[in-house]
Design a protein around this motif. Structure first.
Motif, PDB file in Angstrom:
ATOM      1  N   VAL A  79      25.552  37.202  35.509  1.00  0.00           N
ATOM      2  CA  VAL A  79      26.793  37.954  35.653  1.00  0.00           C
ATOM      3  C   VAL A  79      26.936  38.381  37.109  1.00  0.00           C
ATOM      4  O   VAL A  79      26.026  38.965  37.687  1.00  0.00           O
ATOM      5  CB  VAL A  79      26.816  39.216  34.765  1.00  0.00           C
ATOM      6  N   GLU A  80      28.088  38.078  37.655  1.00  0.00           N
ATOM      7  CA  GLU A  80      28.424  38.501  39.012  1.00  0.00           C
ATOM      8  C   GLU A  80      29.658  39.390  38.913  1.00  0.00           C
ATOM      9  O   GLU A  80      30.678  38.983  38.356  1.00  0.00           O
ATOM     10  CB  GLU A  80      28.722  37.259  39.861  1.00  0.00           C
ATOM     11  N   VAL A  81      29.551  40.609  39.412  1.00  0.00           N
ATOM     12  CA  VAL A  81      30.680  41.541  39.407  1.00  0.00           C
ATOM     13  C   VAL A  81      31.101  41.773  40.851  1.00  0.00           C
ATOM     14  O   VAL A  81      30.298  42.218  41.670  1.00  0.00           O
ATOM     15  CB  VAL A  81      30.319  42.882  38.731  1.00  0.00           C
ATOM     16  N   ASN A  82      32.332  41.442  41.146  1.00  0.00           N
ATOM     17  CA  ASN A  82      32.876  41.613  42.496  1.00  0.00           C
ATOM     18  C   ASN A  82      33.937  42.705  42.473  1.00  0.00           C
ATOM     19  O   ASN A  82      34.799  42.723  41.598  1.00  0.00           O
ATOM     20  CB  ASN A  82      33.496  40.306  43.003  1.00  0.00           C
ATOM     21  N   MET A  83      33.862  43.585  43.451  1.00  0.00           N
ATOM     22  CA  MET A  83      34.838  44.665  43.585  1.00  0.00           C
ATOM     23  C   MET A  83      35.937  44.248  44.552  1.00  0.00           C
ATOM     24  O   MET A  83      35.676  43.560  45.533  1.00  0.00           O
ATOM     25  CB  MET A  83      34.153  45.919  44.149  1.00  0.00           C
ATOM     26  N   THR A  84      37.146  44.700  44.248  1.00  0.00           N
ATOM     27  CA  THR A  84      38.280  44.469  45.137  1.00  0.00           C
ATOM     28  C   THR A  84      39.208  45.672  45.055  1.00  0.00           C
ATOM     29  O   THR A  84      39.217  46.389  44.046  1.00  0.00           O
ATOM     30  CB  THR A  84      39.040  43.180  44.789  1.00  0.00           C
ATOM     31  N   PHE A  85      39.949  45.890  46.095  1.00  0.00           N
ATOM     32  CA  PHE A  85      40.983  46.923  46.077  1.00  0.00           C
ATOM     33  C   PHE A  85      42.325  46.312  46.447  1.00  0.00           C
ATOM     34  O   PHE A  85      43.238  46.989  46.913  1.00  0.00           O
ATOM     35  CB  PHE A  85      40.607  48.080  47.017  1.00  0.00           C
ATOM     36  N   ASP A  86      42.426  44.992  46.226  1.00  0.00           N
ATOM     37  CA  ASP A  86      43.638  44.253  46.523  1.00  0.00           C
ATOM     38  C   ASP A  86      44.023  43.423  45.315  1.00  0.00           C
ATOM     39  O   ASP A  86      43.329  42.449  45.021  1.00  0.00           O
ATOM     40  CB  ASP A  86      43.429  43.365  47.746  1.00  0.00           C
ATOM     41  N   PRO A  87      45.029  43.779  44.571  1.00  0.00           N
ATOM     42  CA  PRO A  87      45.926  44.898  44.827  1.00  0.00           C
ATOM     43  C   PRO A  87      45.282  46.216  44.401  1.00  0.00           C
ATOM     44  O   PRO A  87      44.416  46.226  43.521  1.00  0.00           O
ATOM     45  CB  PRO A  87      47.135  44.583  43.945  1.00  0.00           C
ATOM     46  N   PRO A  88      45.703  47.307  45.013  1.00  0.00           N
ATOM     47  CA  PRO A  88      45.174  48.600  44.616  1.00  0.00           C
ATOM     48  C   PRO A  88      45.586  48.925  43.183  1.00  0.00           C
ATOM     49  O   PRO A  88      46.676  48.546  42.740  1.00  0.00           O
ATOM     50  CB  PRO A  88      45.805  49.595  45.594  1.00  0.00           C
ATOM     51  N   TRP A  89      44.721  49.614  42.465  1.00  0.00           N
ATOM     52  CA  TRP A  89      45.026  50.008  41.098  1.00  0.00           C
ATOM     53  C   TRP A  89      46.188  50.987  41.097  1.00  0.00           C
ATOM     54  O   TRP A  89      46.328  51.823  41.993  1.00  0.00           O
ATOM     55  CB  TRP A  89      43.803  50.671  40.453  1.00  0.00           C
ATOM     56  N   SER A  90      47.037  50.858  40.085  1.00  0.00           N
ATOM     57  CA  SER A  90      48.115  51.823  39.889  1.00  0.00           C
ATOM     58  C   SER A  90      48.308  52.053  38.399  1.00  0.00           C
ATOM     59  O   SER A  90      47.820  51.283  37.562  1.00  0.00           O
ATOM     60  CB  SER A  90      49.428  51.320  40.509  1.00  0.00           C
ATOM     61  N   ARG A  91      49.007  53.077  38.073  1.00  0.00           N
ATOM     62  CA  ARG A  91      49.269  53.424  36.670  1.00  0.00           C
ATOM     63  C   ARG A  91      49.989  52.296  35.930  1.00  0.00           C
ATOM     64  O   ARG A  91      49.885  52.168  34.719  1.00  0.00           O
ATOM     65  CB  ARG A  91      50.090  54.716  36.654  1.00  0.00           C
ATOM     66  N   ASP A  92      50.695  51.449  36.659  1.00  0.00           N
ATOM     67  CA  ASP A  92      51.406  50.324  36.052  1.00  0.00           C
ATOM     68  C   ASP A  92      50.450  49.325  35.403  1.00  0.00           C
ATOM     69  O   ASP A  92      50.884  48.478  34.616  1.00  0.00           O
ATOM     70  CB  ASP A  92      52.249  49.597  37.096  1.00  0.00           C
ATOM     71  N   MET A  93      49.167  49.380  35.736  1.00  0.00           N
ATOM     72  CA  MET A  93      48.185  48.440  35.203  1.00  0.00           C
ATOM     73  C   MET A  93      47.626  48.871  33.853  1.00  0.00           C
ATOM     74  O   MET A  93      46.895  48.119  33.216  1.00  0.00           O
ATOM     75  CB  MET A  93      47.053  48.250  36.211  1.00  0.00           C
ATOM     76  N   LEU A  94      47.971  50.063  33.398  1.00  0.00           N
ATOM     77  CA  LEU A  94      47.510  50.553  32.105  1.00  0.00           C
ATOM     78  C   LEU A  94      48.088  49.704  30.973  1.00  0.00           C
ATOM     79  O   LEU A  94      49.264  49.361  30.988  1.00  0.00           O
ATOM     80  CB  LEU A  94      47.933  52.009  31.893  1.00  0.00           C
ATOM     81  N   SER A  95      47.251  49.392  29.991  1.00  0.00           N
ATOM     82  CA  SER A  95      47.746  48.672  28.817  1.00  0.00           C
ATOM     83  C   SER A  95      48.557  49.632  27.956  1.00  0.00           C
ATOM     84  O   SER A  95      48.499  50.858  28.132  1.00  0.00           O
ATOM     85  CB  SER A  95      46.565  48.122  28.000  1.00  0.00           C
ATOM     86  N   ASP A  96      49.303  49.087  27.007  1.00  0.00           N
ATOM     87  CA  ASP A  96      50.055  49.936  26.086  1.00  0.00           C
ATOM     88  C   ASP A  96      49.112  50.847  25.307  1.00  0.00           C
ATOM     89  O   ASP A  96      49.436  52.001  25.031  1.00  0.00           O
ATOM     90  CB  ASP A  96      50.884  49.086  25.110  1.00  0.00           C
ATOM     91  N   GLU A  97      47.910  50.329  24.962  1.00  0.00           N
ATOM     92  CA  GLU A  97      46.920  51.124  24.245  1.00  0.00           C
ATOM     93  C   GLU A  97      46.497  52.333  25.077  1.00  0.00           C
ATOM     94  O   GLU A  97      46.362  53.441  24.577  1.00  0.00           O
ATOM     95  CB  GLU A  97      45.686  50.286  23.885  1.00  0.00           C
ATOM     96  N   ALA A  98      46.283  52.101  26.379  1.00  0.00           N
ATOM     97  CA  ALA A  98      45.883  53.195  27.268  1.00  0.00           C
ATOM     98  C   ALA A  98      47.011  54.207  27.418  1.00  0.00           C
ATOM     99  O   ALA A  98      46.768  55.423  27.397  1.00  0.00           O
ATOM    100  CB  ALA A  98      45.473  52.641  28.631  1.00  0.00           C
ATOM    101  N   LEU A  99      48.231  53.726  27.587  1.00  0.00           N
ATOM    102  CA  LEU A  99      49.383  54.635  27.694  1.00  0.00           C
ATOM    103  C   LEU A  99      49.510  55.499  26.455  1.00  0.00           C
ATOM    104  O   LEU A  99      49.758  56.717  26.552  1.00  0.00           O
ATOM    105  CB  LEU A  99      50.667  53.832  27.928  1.00  0.00           C
ATOM    106  N   LEU A 100      49.316  54.899  25.289  1.00  0.00           N
ATOM    107  CA  LEU A 100      49.389  55.625  24.029  1.00  0.00           C
ATOM    108  C   LEU A 100      48.263  56.663  23.943  1.00  0.00           C
ATOM    109  O   LEU A 100      48.500  57.829  23.612  1.00  0.00           O
ATOM    110  CB  LEU A 100      49.317  54.639  22.866  1.00  0.00           C
TER     111      LEU A 100
END
Length: 105
Positions: A79-100
């Protein structure tokens, strides 16, 4: 895509959904912190993820937790986990489940 490959990808997503951001009571997959999950035929998994902020207090431990839960799955060899901040996280990335869950839907 064969069923075995698809099954492993679904198991990986399920495993990632057991990892929670300590400051937000929602799993990191539904928070939109996982940008990519790539599974190769040889069992190598590459994950691209972000954090809610570059200054996140779990910047070191959260990617390691993701790596560990995925590495424990049958059929996963590496397993290789790579971090990125491009694009930066925003509230628009929340799933409907998370919003609920957060009372935003």
């Amino acid at each position: 895509m064969d069923n075995e490959f698809l099954g492993l990808e679904m198991e990986i997503v399920s495993a990632i959904r057991t990892v929670y951001d300590p400051e937000i009571p929602v799993n990191i997959y539904d928070l939109g912190l996982i940008y990519e999950v790539n599974v190769e035929d040889d069992g190598k998994v590459r994950i691209v993820m972000t954090l809610t902020s570059p200054n996140c207090p779990v910047a070191d431990s959260l990617p390691e937790e993701v790596r560990e839960v995925v590495a424990d799955l049958k059929g996963v060899k590496e397993v290789e986990v790579n971090m990125t901040f491009d694009p930066p996280w925003s509230r628009d990335m929340l799933s409907d489940e998370a919003l609920l869950e957060l009372g935003l839907l």
